[in-house]
Design an enzyme around this catalytic site. Sequence first.
Site, PDB file in Angstrom:
ATOM      1  N   GLU A  69     157.710  13.425  11.055  1.00 32.41           N
ATOM      2  CA  GLU A  69     158.171  12.558  12.583  1.00 32.41           C
ATOM      3  C   GLU A  69     157.606  11.308  13.264  1.00 32.41           C
ATOM      4  OE1 GLU A  69     157.338  16.433  14.832  1.00 32.41           O
ATOM      5  OE2 GLU A  69     156.597  15.089  16.299  1.00 32.41           O
ATOM      6  N   GLU A 109     152.374  20.852  13.198  1.00 31.21           N
ATOM      7  CA  GLU A 109     151.164  20.128  12.932  1.00 31.21           C
ATOM      8  C   GLU A 109     150.387  21.256  13.354  1.00 31.21           C
ATOM      9  OE1 GLU A 109     151.865  17.830  16.781  1.00 31.21           O
ATOM     10  OE2 GLU A 109     152.752  15.858  14.852  1.00 31.21           O
TER      11      GLU A 109
HETATM   12  C1  GAL Z   1     154.288  15.553  18.131  1.00 37.67           C
HETATM   13  C2  GAL Z   1     155.228  17.309  17.860  1.00 37.67           C
HETATM   14  C3  GAL Z   1     156.195  17.464  18.912  1.00 37.67           C
HETATM   15  C4  GAL Z   1     156.351  16.329  20.099  1.00 37.67           C
HETATM   16  C5  GAL Z   1     156.008  15.399  19.885  1.00 37.67           C
HETATM   17  C6  GAL Z   1     155.981  14.527  20.902  1.00 37.67           C
HETATM   18  O1  GAL Z   1     152.918  15.784  18.277  1.00 37.67           O
HETATM   19  O2  GAL Z   1     155.372  17.377  16.645  1.00 37.67           O
HETATM   20  O3  GAL Z   1     156.600  18.705  19.157  1.00 37.67           O
HETATM   21  O4  GAL Z   1     155.322  17.383  21.141  1.00 37.67           O
HETATM   22  O5  GAL Z   1     154.762  14.821  19.571  1.00 37.67           O
HETATM   23  O6  GAL Z   1     155.697  12.808  20.810  1.00 37.67           O
END
Ligand code: GAL
Length: 871
Positions: free
Chosen positions: A540, A465
């Site tokens: 993710e 991100e």
């Molecule tokens: C994402 C991020 C993670 C964590 C997650 C929580 O955007 O990459 O590190 O913060 O959100 O939902």
Amino acid sequence: MTISKCSLVLLVITLAVASSSNAQTRQRIPFNEFWLFQKGDPVGAGDTLSYEKIKDWVRATGNEFVRDGVKRVRPQTQIGGDVVYTSSSYNDTDWRKLNIPHDWGIEGPFNQDYPGETGKLPWFGVGWYRKHFTVGANEKNRRFYLQIDGAMAYSTVWLNGEFVGGWPYGYASYELDLTPYVKFEGENVIAIRLDNPPDSSRWYPGGGLYRNVWLVKTAPLHVGHWGTYITTPDVTIDNATVDLKVMVNNGLASSSSATVKARIYELDLSGHRLPASIATASTSVQVPANSNQVASLSANVRRPKLWDLQSPRRYVALTVIEQGGKTIDEYETIFGIRTIKFDEQQGFYLNGQHVYLKGVCNHHDLGALGSAINIRALERQLEILREMGVNAIRTSHNPPAPELLDLCDRMGFVVMDEAFDAWRRGKKKNDYHLIFDDWHEKDLRAQIRRDRNHPSVILWSIGNEIGEQGNAEGHALAASLTKIVHEEDPTRPSTAAANNRNAGYNGFQKTVDVFGYNYQYGDYGKFREANPSMPLFGNETASTVSSRGEYFFPVDPDKSKGRADFQVSSYDLYAPRWAVPPDTEFEAQDRFPYVGGEFVWTGFDYLGEPTPYGGDSKTRLEFTDPQVQQQMDNELKQLGQIKVPSRSSYFGIVDLCGFKKDRFYIYQARWRPDLPMAHILPHWNWPERVGLITPVHVYTSGDEAELFLNGRSLGRKKKGQYQYRLRWDEVKYEPGELRVVAYKNGKRWAQDVMKTTGNATHVVVSADRSRIKADGNDLSFVTLRLTDRAGLMVPRAQNLVRFSISGPGEIVAVDNGDAASHTSFQAKERWVYKGMALAIVRTKKGLPGQIHLRAESPGLRSAEVRLTSVR
Ligand code: GAL
């Protein structure tokens, strides 16, 4: 170097963990015992050793990883010599004695005023470690190296008062050459200063020498640091070509010639080398004075045993350096023979077979143990994840401990090995962006050289991100990082975790080989239209939040609800604004079968980032409805006054103790379709809800199920297309027994029963392993349950329990999985949370025997578990 984006054939390897007891060759000595520790700088040192002041000296470390950037030359002057802690004559007898790996943050205490997003624990600040050691006068012609697998953070090292080097990134592994500073008479004193800036992480980083440290001794001519690189460019059933590049270092003032030999052995599944070598190769090399030279060798392995997920077969290459017929170095490189490929049709292929990525993201901490690496704790995490059906791990958002990759090689998981959470644009005031320009090339090349022999590693992620996804500068940076990846390892693709949906179209996607979206499940179709030949997966996903054993009523379908008392309901329907329940991602993956799988956020709960109770703008829950947002903001403001206690995440599928939340079973149902299983939620102890609607959800690998309440059928339901759970939303609670019978293809498949329990009467304890090694590292995880007379776990029990131990073991940590608890992890007393608690027992080195762990709770029958510690 060019790399085909959709048919990367990757072949591999494992880290060289070289060890030998032959003092004439190489020794790699664990350097973990007998350290002395002190928090803070000595009085009067001021900020003379802050990174800004000494960076010209520190940046000269690691020049072997610079190819594109500037190799820094160390200034001639000394630094730190006037700071007493660096001096070999400093009297450190009153310092705390400890062994590493050590995380000073986990020792606490919790403090309400510390940010929840980093665990409300004191991981930041300065810490010093010192260690005394001697070197024999007969070792004068040897070379000495210090290998640090990870030091959090900004570590700088002195030997006998002289500055040796340092490395800022706390997740990096590095080596320093101690040779010029070693004394052969009397004591040597190594001093390591760590400086962990506050506001430098979005999660709990820990603080200290939290990974293993090694002392390596070699001959002047030897295999360099991470000096082997093995690839297997041609693999057939009959034969595998094994190419080995060996970097030979010459520490002598004259050019030297040597013979480099490689002998390849098979390892059995438990990692033991079989006696006879199965292939050999040999070449000679001329290495200029004080320089290095790469030797290339090639061997053939007949009828190779491939590394795959079911049978992760490994080999070891023993590299031998000979001079005048005499062996002067031996170095082991464990590797695997396998092919990997990504394509746009299905994603990932291992040995020619499609493998759907059933992945989880994990942070590096080990719950109550903090970030101090422990192999057994990591292995247990992987065992639990495997039971759920996981086959892939993402090391979010940084290089992992090398032992994680060893375990994944041995146990058969594939790994996305990630480098950074930030480039030039920071996410926190003091995070990696401050050092990106000076260090990213070294960090990325070092990570790849360390990890590129591991068969488990299939992807290099250049960042998570990243703030620069949307601009030309960012695209140029991404392209330069992918170039580094290709230079260091042309056998594996680069990827990045893109949360910006435009990154799939704005050109960013072209800077990586395989594209991964974070949370952009609605865009998979559009991405494919724009990028017809690019492999795609969910880098993710989900970010569902829940607390084990908590259920709130009425069950609100609004994903932003389901919260009370700093807990989140476990109906698995709740998620922050950007996130979704598991089902939503499943549907997107099924609608677009070219998506190669997903990495769920997260496998395990972790310290820090307690969304939705973060209480700051980064981690607070965000809502689409402005009225709800207002209400939440007010609530948070109020909570700010009473202070939000939450210190660990709610994202885990498994809680901080390693106890399964309900969510475990929705993933198991999907990822292990051949395992007959069914799981009912919620628990069935609701005396206050008699006659009230209490929805029942069932996760099953079957396709149909019938639910019974006290023997009465509440109906048989079938999963429709894109349905991943069965729901009986109108059930009126009455105490008794819920039973579900699941069917698959019309045949009875599995069942689950949930019974109303009586009051807690018994403490019950069970150990995950009752025979453990007396090595001072091995652990037994002891689960405590409070049960009723019939032996049923009482799901709302919250009694206080007390642990005590006798025999050669110690209770190193306790926990209960409650994200809002501030009880010390080192306490011996603990409130049970939702019927369960955990005690972690560690053996004492060299002291075998019987260990008895006792657990007591006032008014309940106590319990004891016996563990045997063996040599
Ligand atoms: C994402 C991020 C993670 C964590 C997650 C929580 O955007 O990459 O590190 O913060 O959100 O939902």
